[in-house]
Scaffold this motif. Structure first.
Motif, PDB file in Angstrom:
ATOM      1  N   THR A 174      -0.001  28.981 -13.056  1.00 20.12           N
ATOM      2  CA  THR A 174      -0.017  28.343 -14.372  1.00 20.12           C
ATOM      3  C   THR A 174      -0.384  29.282 -15.514  1.00 20.12           C
ATOM      4  O   THR A 174      -0.350  28.866 -16.673  1.00 20.12           O
ATOM      5  CB  THR A 174      -1.027  27.171 -14.384  1.00 20.12           C
TER       6      THR A 174
ATOM      7  N   ASP B 231      -5.307  18.576 -12.977  1.00 17.36           N
ATOM      8  CA  ASP B 231      -4.069  19.076 -13.579  1.00 17.36           C
ATOM      9  C   ASP B 231      -3.259  17.937 -14.185  1.00 17.36           C
ATOM     10  O   ASP B 231      -2.743  18.054 -15.300  1.00 17.36           O
ATOM     11  CB  ASP B 231      -3.241  19.803 -12.517  1.00 17.36           C
ATOM     12  N   LEU B 232      -3.146  16.819 -13.464  1.00 15.64           N
ATOM     13  CA  LEU B 232      -2.293  15.717 -13.901  1.00 15.64           C
ATOM     14  C   LEU B 232      -2.830  15.036 -15.159  1.00 15.64           C
ATOM     15  O   LEU B 232      -2.071  14.757 -16.098  1.00 15.64           O
ATOM     16  CB  LEU B 232      -2.163  14.694 -12.764  1.00 15.64           C
TER      17      LEU B 232
ATOM     18  N   ARG C 140      -2.432  18.663 -18.325  1.00 15.46           N
ATOM     19  CA  ARG C 140      -1.114  18.352 -18.888  1.00 15.46           C
ATOM     20  C   ARG C 140      -1.232  17.705 -20.260  1.00 15.46           C
ATOM     21  O   ARG C 140      -0.295  17.741 -21.054  1.00 15.46           O
ATOM     22  CB  ARG C 140      -0.341  17.441 -17.937  1.00 15.46           C
TER      23      ARG C 140
ATOM     24  N   PHE D 130      -1.002  20.503 -22.692  1.00 16.50           N
ATOM     25  CA  PHE D 130       0.118  21.428 -22.445  1.00 16.50           C
ATOM     26  C   PHE D 130       0.665  21.944 -23.777  1.00 16.50           C
ATOM     27  O   PHE D 130       0.889  21.185 -24.720  1.00 16.50           O
ATOM     28  CB  PHE D 130       1.225  20.705 -21.676  1.00 16.50           C
TER      29      PHE D 130
ATOM     30  N   ARG E  95       6.173  21.257 -12.281  1.00 18.17           N
ATOM     31  CA  ARG E  95       4.936  20.556 -12.615  1.00 18.17           C
ATOM     32  C   ARG E  95       4.227  20.058 -11.351  1.00 18.17           C
ATOM     33  O   ARG E  95       3.001  20.167 -11.224  1.00 18.17           O
ATOM     34  CB  ARG E  95       5.240  19.387 -13.546  1.00 18.17           C
TER      35      ARG E  95
ATOM     36  N   GLN F 176       2.708  22.943  -9.530  1.00 25.87           N
ATOM     37  CA  GLN F 176       1.473  23.378 -10.168  1.00 25.87           C
ATOM     38  C   GLN F 176       0.308  22.460  -9.806  1.00 25.87           C
ATOM     39  O   GLN F 176      -0.809  22.920  -9.563  1.00 25.87           O
ATOM     40  CB  GLN F 176       1.662  23.433 -11.683  1.00 25.87           C
TER      41      GLN F 176
END
Length: 291
Positions: free
Chosen positions: A31, A81-82, A86, A89, A187, A190
């Protein structure tokens, strides 16, 4: 024989540093973000294991709790991460760094609120006692930590070399756009990398807790692990492990043969020297981009 004792102890500590450094590099390669909460993930993994295993808490058998720990830490990494990363982002890397530093404070506060701030010991079957070799007393837990790290390294190597998910992770780390056009769900990959980093941090936490008591401030080990990742080469997975071993070995030898206080300074002195003379790291994988 004293050298053997110092070497085994240093390698065992270095394995923990190397596993945390491995989490840094995994996330960075996938990432291009630096997770400064990786050390706190290690600490959290140790406390989650303690909460599941120790008699004063849930009291599950160690080998039954182990897959639950990996599931919990992997899910936390994926959700981080989710849900969080994000959401920012497109922001600068500075924003991600500040976010993960703040996350580390939150994890330390949560661990202290749940398990307390006093040092606690994990009931681990890896704490096997000691053995005397030629007049030198070696902790079997140190040997166990080294063996487990070697096995995990081989497992990760096979995972990245032979599985479709591992190959997809490598492709996404090399060129996200090209991987996307090849049909790889970048995605999702990642998110899986963050989950894998959480699992690796849990392994490091269990090994660390098997060697001694833990408290919420144990997450500060991430600072040494970050130094190890830079020394080894921040883009290199083998370099992260080797950097951790180097830092781990330097500490006990510096404590034994150098003036007081040098054991804490020596890893960062080496970091400074590496940045001056080999800024990409000792085991960096530097490739020229084709345009």
């Amino acid at each position: 024989m004293e050298v053997l004792q110092l070497l085994v102890s240093g390698l065992a500590n270095g394995c923990v540093y190397g596993l945390v450094a491995l989490g840094f590099v995994l996330i960075y390669k996938a990432t291009e973000a630096v997770n400064f909460a990786q050390g706190d993930f290690m600490m959290l993994g140790a406390f989650v294991t303690l909460g599941l295993v120790n008699p004063g808490y849930m009291g599950l058998p160690f080998w039954v709790a182990l897959p639950l720990v990996f599931l919990i830490m992997g899910a936390l990494g994926y959700l981080l991460d989710l849900v969080v990363l994000r959401a920012i982002f497109g922001q600068s890397q500075t924003a991600v760094i500040i976010l993960t530093i703040a996350l580390g404070f939150v994890i330390r506060f949560a661990a202290g609120a749940i398990w307390g701030h006093e040092p606690q010991s994990l009931h681990s079957p890896l704490a096997l006692g000691e053995v005397r070799v030629g007049g030198v007393v070696l902790g079997l837990v140190d040997v166990a930590v080294i063996v487990v790290t070697i096995l995990l390294t081989l497992l990760l190597w096979q995972f990245f070399a032979r599985t479709r998910v591992g190959l997809a992770m490598q492709a996404a780390s090399q060129n996200q756009m090209a991987a996307y056009y090849m049909g790889i769900p970048v995605r999702r990959v990642q998110g899986l990398v963050w989950a894998l980093a959480g699992i690796v941090a849990a392994v490091a936490g269990i090994l660390y807790a098997s060697k001694g008591a833990i408290d919420p401030n144990a997450g500060f080990i991430g600072i040494k692990a970050f130094a190890a990742a830079v020394i080894g080469g921040f883009g290199s997975l083998p370099g992260a492990l080797m950097g951790g071993l180097i830092v781990g070995v330097i500490e006990p030898f510096a404590a034994r043969y150098l003036p007081p206080g040098w054991s804490q300074i020596a890893p960062y002195a080496l970091l400074l020297a590496v940045l001056l003379f080999r800024p990409h790291g000792l085991f960096a994988q530097v490739r020229a981009k084709k345009v």
